[in-house]
Scaffold this motif. Structure first.
Motif, PDB file in Angstrom:
ATOM      1  N   MET A 176       0.841  -1.185   0.000  1.00  0.00           N
ATOM      2  CA  MET A 176       0.000   0.000   0.000  1.00  0.00           C
ATOM      3  C   MET A 176       0.883   1.245   0.000  1.00  0.00           C
ATOM      4  N   THR A 177       0.344   2.344  -0.480  1.00  0.00           N
ATOM      5  CA  THR A 177       1.104   3.580  -0.607  1.00  0.00           C
ATOM      6  C   THR A 177       0.689   4.571   0.472  1.00  0.00           C
ATOM      7  N   SER A 178       1.679   5.168   1.118  1.00  0.00           N
ATOM      8  CA  SER A 178       1.441   6.200   2.124  1.00  0.00           C
ATOM      9  C   SER A 178       1.437   7.558   1.446  1.00  0.00           C
ATOM     10  N   ARG A 179       0.392   8.359   1.689  1.00  0.00           N
ATOM     11  CA  ARG A 179       0.274   9.663   1.033  1.00  0.00           C
ATOM     12  C   ARG A 179      -0.145  10.724   2.047  1.00  0.00           C
ATOM     13  N   THR A 180       0.137  11.972   1.710  1.00  0.00           N
ATOM     14  CA  THR A 180      -0.398  13.101   2.455  1.00  0.00           C
ATOM     15  C   THR A 180      -1.180  13.981   1.494  1.00  0.00           C
ATOM     16  N   LEU A 181      -2.206  14.624   2.017  1.00  0.00           N
ATOM     17  CA  LEU A 181      -3.078  15.445   1.190  1.00  0.00           C
ATOM     18  C   LEU A 181      -3.284  16.789   1.886  1.00  0.00           C
ATOM     19  N   PRO A 182      -2.915  17.887   1.235  1.00  0.00           N
ATOM     20  CA  PRO A 182      -3.165  19.196   1.849  1.00  0.00           C
ATOM     21  C   PRO A 182      -4.653  19.515   1.847  1.00  0.00           C
ATOM     22  N   LEU A 183      -5.142  20.019   2.969  1.00  0.00           N
ATOM     23  CA  LEU A 183      -6.533  20.405   3.094  1.00  0.00           C
ATOM     24  C   LEU A 183      -6.612  21.919   3.273  1.00  0.00           C
ATOM     25  N   SER A 184      -7.789  22.430   3.548  1.00  0.00           N
ATOM     26  CA  SER A 184      -7.933  23.871   3.747  1.00  0.00           C
ATOM     27  C   SER A 184      -7.255  24.303   5.047  1.00  0.00           C
ATOM     28  N   ASN A 185      -6.978  25.599   5.155  1.00  0.00           N
ATOM     29  CA  ASN A 185      -6.351  26.174   6.355  1.00  0.00           C
ATOM     30  C   ASN A 185      -5.013  25.529   6.691  1.00  0.00           C
ATOM     31  N   LYS A 186      -4.293  25.112   5.647  1.00  0.00           N
ATOM     32  CA  LYS A 186      -2.933  24.563   5.787  1.00  0.00           C
ATOM     33  C   LYS A 186      -2.891  23.279   6.602  1.00  0.00           C
ATOM     34  N   ARG A 187      -4.000  22.570   6.677  1.00  0.00           N
ATOM     35  CA  ARG A 187      -4.012  21.284   7.378  1.00  0.00           C
ATOM     36  C   ARG A 187      -3.558  20.188   6.427  1.00  0.00           C
ATOM     37  N   VAL A 188      -3.103  19.080   7.016  1.00  0.00           N
ATOM     38  CA  VAL A 188      -2.611  17.952   6.223  1.00  0.00           C
ATOM     39  C   VAL A 188      -3.269  16.676   6.736  1.00  0.00           C
ATOM     40  N   ALA A 189      -3.724  15.848   5.822  1.00  0.00           N
ATOM     41  CA  ALA A 189      -4.253  14.527   6.165  1.00  0.00           C
ATOM     42  C   ALA A 189      -3.318  13.466   5.613  1.00  0.00           C
ATOM     43  N   HIS A 190      -3.059  12.455   6.405  1.00  0.00           N
ATOM     44  CA  HIS A 190      -2.258  11.320   5.954  1.00  0.00           C
ATOM     45  C   HIS A 190      -3.184  10.132   5.722  1.00  0.00           C
ATOM     46  N   TYR A 191      -2.914   9.385   4.647  1.00  0.00           N
ATOM     47  CA  TYR A 191      -3.742   8.224   4.360  1.00  0.00           C
ATOM     48  C   TYR A 191      -2.938   7.146   3.649  1.00  0.00           C
TER      49      TYR A 191
END
Length: 273
Positions: free
Chosen positions: A1-16
């Motif tokens: 599986m691949t580990s990724r990060t995704l920028p969200l609004s207000n400079k937040r980051v989600a990892h998935y």
């Protein structure tokens, strides 16, 4: 599986974590867990779906929320994450606290949800149960973390259950305490936030729990399924709270049927195992 990060609004980051291709299936874990808690589902269901398992805010590698954040803030985060994926309406599944978030998204943003699955969800707890949850939330805010109590409630003495318990124990012992405390407080007080909205959920809704889960009871599952316009309850015999780890084959079968459209029929309840 691949580990990724995704920028969200207000400079937040989600990892998935992501694996597979096809229709997106977004998974949200329970409080104190992390994206890898869905590993049996990622490995199996990625043969047919684009499986996306996200670290809840304040867990794993995802940014946290401020102390005092309530369930609607977690729902807003999940909405932000789904929108940022830009994958169209998704199949959305949550476990425990994640199920409250998934249901909240289905109620508030039905345009983002093709189908919703609730695993070991809670619905209108008794006052006694809610008070016990709030006491534990207060303990966590004070810096106390009791790992043994939830493990006793969530797992029986069977060998397979204890293997899963060891994994959960390792996650609970390494979770960010501030993120855990914030999420747990939102979970403890969140069971009624979207309860009245279940009758607005028009997409297919799978509600699954373990027959021996004392907190996410079979009756709660049946009530949610009855309230939804297109709901189906599934109760797995001899299982407790972390069914995706202790009964992965049964859960995967139910999720696969659900994501392939089998839950679009109206039967109100069922059982497996």
């Amino acid at each position: 599986m691949t580990s990724r990060t995704l920028p969200l609004s207000n400079k937040r980051v989600a990892h998935y974590l992501e694996q597979g291709a096809g229709e997106p299936l977004v998974l949200i874990h329970g409080v104190g867990m992390q994206a890898t808690a869905w590993h049996p589902q990622i490995e199996d269901l990625s043969s047919e779906f684009r499986v996306i398992s996200v670290d809840m805010r304040g867990h794993g590698q995802s940014d946290g929320l401020k102390a005092g954040a309530a369930l609607p803030q977690f729902v807003e985060w999940a909405t932000d994450f789904i929108e940022a994926l830009n994958a169209g309406p998704v199949n959305l599944a949550g476990h425990s606290m994640g199920s409250l978030i998934a249901a909240g998204v289905a109620v508030t943003r039905p345009d983002l949800v093709k189908r919703v699955a609730v695993l070991n969800g809670v619905y209108r707890r008794t006052e006694q149960a809610r008070e016990a949850m709030l006491r534990r939330a207060a303990e966590l805010r004070s810096g106390m973390i009791d790992v043994e109590t939830p493990l006793r409630h969530w797992f029986n003495a069977d060998e397979a259950q204890q293997v899963a318990a060891q994994k959960v124990e390792s996650w609970l012992k390494t979770v960010n305490l501030a993120g855990y405390a914030t999420a747990y407080a939102a979970f403890a007080s969140g069971d009624e936030v979207y309860a009245d909205g279940w009758n607005t959920i028009a997409c297919p809704a799978l509600v699954l729990t373990g027959a021996d889960d004392p907190n996410s009871t079979p009756e709660m599952a049946r009530q949610m399924a009855r309230a939804a316009r297109n709901g189906r309850a599934v109760v797995i015999k001899n299982e407790r709270h972390v069914v995706n780890l202790t009964a992965p084959n049964e859960v995967n079968r139910a999720l696969r049927a659900f994501a392939n459209g089998a839950a679009s029929r109206k039967p109100r309840s069922g059982s497996v195992k």
